[in-house]
Design a protein around this motif. Structure first.
Motif: not given
Length: 433
Positions: A358-362, A366-372
């Motif tokens: 679950r952690d890996a999927r989350k 979210l990675a691209p949104f956090i980067e943005a």
């Protein structure tokens, strides 16, 4: 799903000479047990003057003791009060970083404004300004942890010159940031700031699902502009706790303490009239408790089967962590420990079975949104080296200070001898100037 324990250090009257000592020692023993059982977080509040409801006025001391006694559990400030009259931002940065180093990088940095009149007026905090105080202080504290040196600040609520705030935390850029939330609007604000929502609102799974959905929609949107230097996308929700194979016994052991938590919370924040050192909240609670709503099913109070089903609903609703108030009212230490052992044996393995996946999927989603979001962060410009003033020590005039920059002269040698308590040097030292 992750699980945490919240400590207010509640202590209903009457008090004896050793009740506070016993309270803290039992809490430390519970934290050690929780660490050994695999509980994920310990959260400690900061409150001042809130007799019976919360005797936790120095959380940094308690959490340091927890860090020394544990190996893996996360050490959470839930929360540090941010208005500078409570805690100067530089002192917060120093304490959080030191605790992070001591705990080998296990600190979570929860923040809050405070809301009770007893506390706000006790420290001279203007309630109409506290939200703005929070925003200014939290942003600058994060800057202090990450900038070398911190370039100084002239704000609305505090000011300080250029200084290098040390030590720096082990976790980079700084420990995960959270904010205390009690309303839907505050959860939205947490998402806009890119920080975790530590939610002190007792809502059912259906309502929790709406809040979580709205929170993560904002995290994914252009509204998210981090107040810190990282994004901590997490929602934690608080509930009561008592676990026993017999549901009636679980409720007998845990319901009254959770009821007192709610009653004393209301006393200081909603309807109470309080005389410091005089008002007996427990006595008032006992007179009113038969009229209060029961704390049973629908909370963290029940059998392992009941808790598994109820907490699974929160997990599916999008809640990342459930935080238990197990130390409330007059809940007994031995009952708390028994509940923790049973919960760890029967409930946690079921709800943590696929945690890593679950952690890996989350994280991937979210990675691209956090980067943005981090590209939208308004960053404080660093201080130019030429603009960093030299600070001369007290007791030296300007000429001596200039000489000190050129190398070890007889002036410096004499000064050091005096500081090291050399009697001959004190006798022979010429007056400054």
């Amino acid at each position: 799903m992750r699980f945490g324990l919240l400590y207010e250090h509640q202590l209903p009257r009457p008090w004896t000479g050793d009740t506070e000592h016993r309270l803290f020692k039992e809490a430390l023993a519970q934290v050690e047990l929780a660490d050994s059982l695999g509980v994920d977080y310990i959260w400690e509040v900061e409150h001042h003057f809130l007799e019976e409801y919360a005797h936790s006025s120095a959380p940094e001391v308690f959490l340091a003791a927890c860090a020394a006694r544990t190996k893996r559990i996360r050490i959470g400030h839930g929360v540090v009060l941010a208005p500078p009259a409570y805690n100067h931002p530089a002192r917060v940065a120093e304490r959080i970083a030191t605790l992070d180093l001591i705990s080998d990088g296990r600190v979570d940095w929860g923040t809050g404004e405070s809301a009770s009149r007893v506390e706000l007026e006790g420290f001279g905090v203007d309630p109409d300004q506290k939200k703005a105080m929070w925003a200014e202080a939290v942003e600058q504290t994060a800057n202090m942890m990450t900038m070398n040196p911190y370039p100084g600040f002239q704000g609305t609520f505090f000011a300080m010159p250029v200084r290098n705030v040390v030590p720096k935390p082990l976790q980079k850029p700084h420990p995960p940031l959270w904010v205390a939330c009690s309303r839907r609007e505050t959860i939205h604000a947490a998402a806009r700031a890119g920080i975790g929502a530590l939610t002190f609102a007792f809502v059912d799974p259906a309502e929790a699902a709406k809040w979580a959905h709205e929170y993560y929609d904002i995290i994914r949107s252009e509204q998210c502009v981090p107040i810190g230097h990282a994004v901590n996308a997490n929602i934690a929700m608080v509930t009561g706790f008592s676990c026993h194979e017999d549901g009636a016994e679980a409720r007998r052991r845990g319901s009254e303490g959770f009821q007192f938590f709610g009653y004393s919370l209301g006393h200081y924040y909603v309807y109470g009239h309080h005389q410091p050192g005089v008002t007996d909240i427990w006595q008032r609670f006992e007179a009113a408790k038969d009229k209060l709503p029961p704390a049973g099913r629908g909370s963290g109070i029940g059998t392992p089967t009941e808790l598994t089903e109820h907490l699974r609903q929160y997990r599916e609703a999008g809640v990342d962590q459930v935080v238990f108030i197990q130390q409330g009212g007059r809940n007994k230490h031995e009952h708390i420990c028994d509940s923790l052992r049973l919960f760890a044996d029967k409930v946690m393995p079921v709800l943590k079975a696929d945690q890593a996946a679950r952690d890996a999927r989350k994280q991937a989603e979210l990675a691209p949104f956090i980067e943005a979001a981090l590209t939208r962060k308004r960053r404080m410009p660093p201080a130019a080296t030429s603009a960093i003033p030299t600070v001369s020590a007290y007791g030296r005039n300007v000429v001596q200070a200039d000489q000190a920059t050129e190398g070890p002269t007889h002036h410096i040698a004499a000064d050091i001898a005096v500081m090291m308590n050399d009697p001959a040097a004190r006798k022979n030292k010429a007056p400054a100037g």
